[in-house]
Enzyme design. Structure first.
Site, PDB file in Angstrom:
ATOM      1  CG  HIS A   1      -0.315   0.051   2.531  1.00 50.91           C
ATOM      2  ND1 HIS A   1       0.369   1.140   3.011  1.00 50.91           N
ATOM      3  CD2 HIS A   1      -0.237  -0.882   3.513  1.00 50.91           C
ATOM      4  CE1 HIS A   1       0.823   0.894   4.227  1.00 50.91           C
ATOM      5  NE2 HIS A   1       0.481  -0.340   4.548  1.00 50.91           N
TER       6      HIS A   1
ATOM      7  CG  ASP B   1       0.771 -20.387  12.715  1.00 45.89           C
ATOM      8  OD1 ASP B   1       1.243 -20.266  13.850  1.00 45.89           O
ATOM      9  OD2 ASP B   1       1.232 -21.150  11.842  1.00 45.89           O
TER      10      ASP B   1
ATOM     11  CB  SER C   1       1.619  -3.536   5.445  1.00 50.00           C
ATOM     12  OG  SER C   1       2.649  -2.643   5.798  1.00 50.00           O
TER      13      SER C   1
END
Length: 413
Positions: free
Chosen positions: A191, A317, A332
């Site tokens: 992003h 997980d 990210s």
């Protein structure tokens, strides 16, 4: 009526044979909802924008490394108004009153080019002490504007000022997504990097990436996404130059020692038409600079979105859930792998459910990275998947960018 139906069917089949998947416009409400509106536009079938194929044989090395990122803006950014208390005790905002807005980029002052925030601050101060009107050239979006500001005497600092906060740098921690070893081109974050005060895209002058070490993690919880706490490594194994800051991530060139123990020989790219709901893996760092592998579930696939919210993923997980609570800031860019192919990267976390978030298609990142994308992609199967997928109701959550955690030095003048 049957004749019209037959024409529509023939038209749809023609589009399928040309491998032109239909596009969908989806509305995602900001509040929690159990369904969202889906609309189709037949005439969008022939819009090729942002549907460039990627090379099916392109191999990259998946990332997962934590990286320290530093950026310098192309100009000096105005990030706030600084109130000036005049001799009568009233607050004055001369720059604001002259039409200067937060998010404007200072290009020059009295025809002197803006080099950095310190130089701009000194130039403004010199003109203020002469009590002269200052001529600004600023950039606002795509506009270049001229503004004049008359200084006001500040009784608190005992000098003339114009009432602005400015800066030209940003620094923080993110995750590397991939590197193409032949051209040494990398992609990260998934992003755009925006200024934390203005929320505007940072116009890049130059930038660097180096390896980062994660010292701790603030665990995420509903309503409050956590974050990685990291430091830049002095003896980094690699370093790179940032050339682009785009909606799909940051890109540039990297040099040095770059490895991923899970995929030493690289990995092929997975086209969006190959992605299926179900198990997948992400790679990221939780401690020091060690890449680890974690299980996730791909819950939904938005084939025709061209932004950075193409996949809805859920962390499954146990170790990752225990240590981070799910997706946290600084994660990210963490690569997503399914069926031994790199398919995307983590980009967002849902505010009200830190175990879930968004991911971006790797196709979108490769396109913006500048890597060769001339080969034809196999998109025919996406048409049939889309028909079945669009019959399902979609759900949405409040979402939040996995924000680029940044610290700044701010000058006021």
């Amino acid at each position: 009526m049957k004749k019209y139906k037959r024409r529509i069917i023939l038209f749809v089949l023609l589009c399928a044979s040309l491998a032109l998947p239909p596009r969908i416009s989806m509305s995602f409400p900001t509040s929690i909802s159990t369904q969202s509106a889906i609309s189709f536009s037949l005439f969008d079938f022939f819009n090729h924008e942002n549907q460039q194929p990627i090379q099916s044989d392109l191999r990259v090395i998946p990332g997962g490394q934590s990286i320290g990122i530093s950026l310098r803006t192309n100009g000096v950014l105005i990030v706030g108004y600084a109130p000036i208390i005049d001799s009568s005790g009233k607050e004055k905002f001369p720059a604001k009153n002259a039409g200067i807005k937060i998010g404007d980029m200072i290009l020059s002052i009295n025809e002197v080019k803006a080099q950095n925030d310190l130089q701009v601050s000194e130039e403004i101060d010199q003109q203020c002490q002469k009590n002269k009107t200052i001529n600004f050239t600023i950039k606002r979006g795509n506009q270049i504007l001229k503004k004049q500001i008359s200084p006001v005497f500040c009784s608190e600092t005992n000098r003339n000022r114009i009432g602005l906060f400015i800066r030209d740098e940003a620094a923080g921690v993110g995750t590397l997504t991939f590197i193409e070893p032949k051209q040494q081109i990398f992609g990260a974050l998934g992003h755009v990097i925006t200024d934390m005060d203005t929320n505007e895209k940072i116009e890049l002058k130059d930038g660097k990436v180096i390896e980062s070490s994660i010292s701790s993690i603030e665990k995420g919880k509903n309503g409050d996404p956590g974050e990685k706490i990291g430091t830049f490594m002095i003896n980094s194994n690699f370093s790179g130059k940032i050339n682009k800051n785009t909606e799909s991530g940051i890109y540039g060139t990297l040099e040095g020692k770059f490895t991923n123990k899970f995929y030493k020989d690289g990995i092929l790219l997975g086209l969006k038409s190959e992605i299926i709901p179900g198990p997948a893996k992400i790679y990221t760092v939780l401690k020091n600079n060690t890449i680890e592998e974690f299980d996730i579930e791909i819950e939904k696939i938005m084939l025709n979105r061209n932004d950075n919210k193409n996949l809805i993923i859920k962390i499954t997980d146990p170790k990752l859930l225990d240590q981070s609570g799910g997706i946290v800031q600084g994660m990210s860019g963490s690569p997503i792998v399914q069926n031994q192919k790199l398919i995307g990267a983590v980009t967002h976390v849902f505010v009200n459910d830190s175990t879930r978030g968004y991911g971006i298609f790797i196709e979108n990142m490769i396109k913006d990275s500048g890597l060769n994308s001339s080969a034809a992609a196999q998109t025919g199967s996406s048409f049939y998947y889309l028909l079945s997928y669009c019959s399902k109701k979609l759900s949405s959550k409040n979402l939040k960018y996995d924000k680029f955690f940044a610290s700044y030095m701010i000058n006021f003048c």
